[in-house]
Design a protein around this motif. Structure first.
Motif: not given
Length: 398
Positions: A65, A138, A159-160, A182, A187-189, A214, A312, A315-316
């Motif tokens: 990931s 992303s 979506w990232l 969000r 999905v936020t990183t 996330t 993973n 979550v994703y």
């Protein structure tokens, strides 16, 4: 294509709630797992390909990931072509971008970063290097982006969203855009730890808590870890998924795993590599971290595997990462390496040994059977027992 895997010694599911499945066979059909546990003689006979697992262990393909995707199977950071295909030979069947920050001269204005995310996603929409599934594109959060921009990207399939390399005055300034992303279902990183490349800054627990991503990227350092007290804060004051990376700090990786275990929240633990970077190309990086957690941290191997697969996937929001009927047919056959001291894959992992990857299947298609080019051979001889697919070597299509 219908593929039957028979004579499996053990099935590791990648699911923390039920880490093992009974039986000795798996049927792959139409890109999905069609049956798990046992197959009838008629089901085996109807398969296009029958693979004799020879008593090896079946497990889900690894989901990395945190991969530094750019365009195509190329990393400008290390000037290497073909690294993703090589990662497949290390058992990684899915790669998720950490944002395209390594693109030379990457844009930093709103229009540019939006275009970069869209182009990267499009590049991998139908491109599967070595058979690997790649989730690219992303959005790198930069000043000037708005919630409307994020909504536009979301409607276009992005979506990232990534925080950590933008030109904001402080890491706290990411929070409004992170919350907006969000709300839009992204999905936020967030980069966590010290500076990783010129122009980036340290992001510590207080910044992560304010942004509430996330996933806390490379929480053990990418490659430098945040101050010690931050680990317990993230465990006890948030529900953020905490990603451990091979290219980070090993001591704090073990600390994070222990803290989550003590909190009864092992599902928040994710494994990734954070490569290619200055740490290099790591085709076996996922398995290295799995073996570190098992051999040095005392984690049961099946739980370490789940952190690299099912956790993973959950979550994703992916359909891979677990061996169960209806899941994507991304499967590995692994074994103890020939010449080692252990006689099965899980015992080898607990001993700190990287297992032999004896076969890999993605989307139900055999990508290699027998041995990986990146691991020693296994002690058992996995082979194609039957193949009923038409083969034409006449060259008539040239």
């Amino acid at each position: 294509m219908r593929v039957a895997l028979v004579n499996i010694g053990r099935i590791v599911t990648g699911d923390l709630a039920a880490p093992f499945a009974t039986g000795d066979a798996i049927l792959l059909e139409g890109g999905k797992i069609a049956a798990l546990g046992s197959l009838t003689a008629a089901e085996v006979a109807a398969a296009d390909v029958v693979v004799d697992a020879a008593g090896t262990t079946a497990m889900p393909g690894l989901i990395d990931s945190h991969v530094h995707i750019t365009f195509g199977d190329y990393t400008p950071r290390q000037k290497v072509v073909g690294f993703l295909e090589s990662y497949l030979h290390g058992g990684t069947t899915t790669a998720i971008t950490a944002s395209e920050v390594h693109v030379p001269g990457r844009p930093k204005d709103p229009a540019g970063v939006k275009a970069l995310a869209l182009a990267a996603a499009a590049c991998f929409r139908d491109y599967r290097p070595g058979g690997m599934r790649v989730h690219a594109g992303s959005i790198i959060l930069e000043p000037g982006l708005t919630e409307a921009d994020l909504a536009e990207l979301r409607s276009a399939g992005i979506w990232l969203a990534k925080a950590g390399f933008g030109a904001f005055p402080t890491p706290y300034d990411y929070a409004p855009l992170m919350r907006a992303a969000r709300r839009l279902g992204m999905v936020t990183t967030m980069h966590t730890g010290g500076s990783s490349i010129p122009g980036s800054s340290g992001i510590w627990a207080e910044h992560v808590l304010a942004a509430d991503p996330t996933v806390s990227f490379h929480v053990n350092g990418g490659p430098v870890a945040m101050p010690e007290e931050g680990f317990a804060r993230l465990v006890h004051e948030s529900s953020v998924a905490m990603q451990l990376c091979t290219a980070g700090n090993l001591r704090t990786a073990l600390l994070t795993a222990r803290l989550l275990d003590e909190a009864g929240q092992p599902e928040r633990l994710l494994i990734a590599t954070d490569t290619p970077t200055g740490s290099g190309i790591m085709p076996l990086g996922m398995f290295y971290t799995i073996t570190h957690l098992a051999s040095l941290g005392g984690m049961p191997p099946e739980r370490a595997i789940a952190a690299a697969t099912g956790n993973n996937a959950r979550v994703y929001g992916l359909n891979s990462g677990m061996l169960a009927v209806g899941r994507d047919a991304d499967v590995l056959l692994v074994d103890a390496c020939a010449g080692g001291s252990k006689d099965d894959a899980l015992s080898a992992i607990a001993n700190g040994d990287v297992p032999a990857v004896s076969a890999a299947f993605t989307a139900g298609v055999p990508r290699f059977v027998g041995r990986s080019r990146n691991t020693p051979a296994g002690i058992r001889g996995v082979r194609v027992a039957e193949c009923r697919l038409p083969m034409d070597f006449s060259g008539g299509g040239h």
